[in-house]
Write a protein that holds these residues in place. Structure first.
Motif, PDB file in Angstrom:
ATOM      1  N   ARG A   1       0.837  -1.202   0.000  1.00  0.00           N
ATOM      2  CA  ARG A   1       0.000   0.000   0.000  1.00  0.00           C
ATOM      3  C   ARG A   1       0.873   1.253   0.000  1.00  0.00           C
ATOM      4  NH1 ARG A   1      -5.241  -0.474  -1.237  1.00  0.00           N
ATOM      5  NH2 ARG A   1      -6.129  -2.312  -0.314  1.00  0.00           N
ATOM      6  N   LEU A   2       0.338   2.345  -0.517  1.00  0.00           N
ATOM      7  CA  LEU A   2       1.063   3.614  -0.535  1.00  0.00           C
ATOM      8  C   LEU A   2       0.858   4.393   0.762  1.00  0.00           C
ATOM      9  CD1 LEU A   2       0.407   4.814  -4.181  1.00  0.00           C
ATOM     10  CD2 LEU A   2       2.451   3.735  -3.253  1.00  0.00           C
TER      11      LEU A   2
ATOM     12  N   ARG B   1       0.937   9.902  -2.668  1.00  0.00           N
ATOM     13  CA  ARG B   1       0.422  10.017  -4.019  1.00  0.00           C
ATOM     14  C   ARG B   1       1.555   9.756  -4.999  1.00  0.00           C
ATOM     15  NH1 ARG B   1      -2.212  15.625  -4.808  1.00  0.00           N
ATOM     16  NH2 ARG B   1      -0.131  15.650  -5.615  1.00  0.00           N
ATOM     17  N   VAL B   2       1.211   9.220  -6.139  1.00  0.00           N
ATOM     18  CA  VAL B   2       2.213   8.925  -7.164  1.00  0.00           C
ATOM     19  C   VAL B   2       2.918  10.203  -7.581  1.00  0.00           C
ATOM     20  CG1 VAL B   2       2.569   8.039  -9.498  1.00  0.00           C
ATOM     21  CG2 VAL B   2       1.006   6.865  -7.961  1.00  0.00           C
ATOM     22  N   GLN B   3       2.186  11.293  -7.731  1.00  0.00           N
ATOM     23  CA  GLN B   3       2.783  12.563  -8.141  1.00  0.00           C
ATOM     24  C   GLN B   3       3.831  13.015  -7.134  1.00  0.00           C
ATOM     25  OE1 GLN B   3       2.254  14.028 -11.101  1.00  0.00           O
ATOM     26  NE2 GLN B   3       3.886  15.440 -10.576  1.00  0.00           N
ATOM     27  N   GLU B   4       3.573  12.831  -5.836  1.00  0.00           N
ATOM     28  CA  GLU B   4       4.546  13.207  -4.800  1.00  0.00           C
ATOM     29  C   GLU B   4       5.818  12.368  -4.929  1.00  0.00           C
ATOM     30  OE1 GLU B   4       2.450  12.572  -1.188  1.00  0.00           O
ATOM     31  OE2 GLU B   4       1.290  14.431  -1.347  1.00  0.00           O
ATOM     32  N   MET B   5       5.669  11.089  -5.213  1.00  0.00           N
ATOM     33  CA  MET B   5       6.845  10.223  -5.376  1.00  0.00           C
ATOM     34  C   MET B   5       7.663  10.625  -6.587  1.00  0.00           C
ATOM     35  SD  MET B   5       5.593   6.461  -4.112  1.00  0.00           S
ATOM     36  CE  MET B   5       4.277   6.299  -5.283  1.00  0.00           C
TER      37      MET B   5
END
Length: 79
Positions: free
Chosen positions: A64-65, A69-73
């Motif tokens: 799980r993340l 958020r993907v954008q933050e990564m």
């Protein structure tokens, strides 16, 4: 299974490969003694789409993340 001599195999190798690609097995001999076998590769069995989807769902449950958020990564990786 057909047998061919090594000289014939050397001179007609592309034709032999074409036959093998169609599923034929060919034994190559030297002075009448088998020395090699040309055969098509074994293909692994195909996995059904339903099984792949189930495996992806199980993977997502394990990893799980936790609010990320993907954008933050992506932005973190650019720094």
């Amino acid at each position: 299974m057909e047998s061919v001599g090594e000289y014939e195999a050397k001179t007609h190798f592309p034709k032999l490969l074409e036959r093998v690609s169609k599923g034929e097995r060919i034994t190559i001999t030297r002075h009448g003694v088998p020395v090699a076998v040309l055969l098509p590769p074994e293909c692994p069995p195909k996995t059904s789409p339903a099984k792949i989807i189930d495996e992806l769902r199980n993977f997502r449950k394990q990893f799980r993340l936790d609010g990320l958020r993907v954008q933050e990564m992506i932005e973190e990786g650019r720094r």
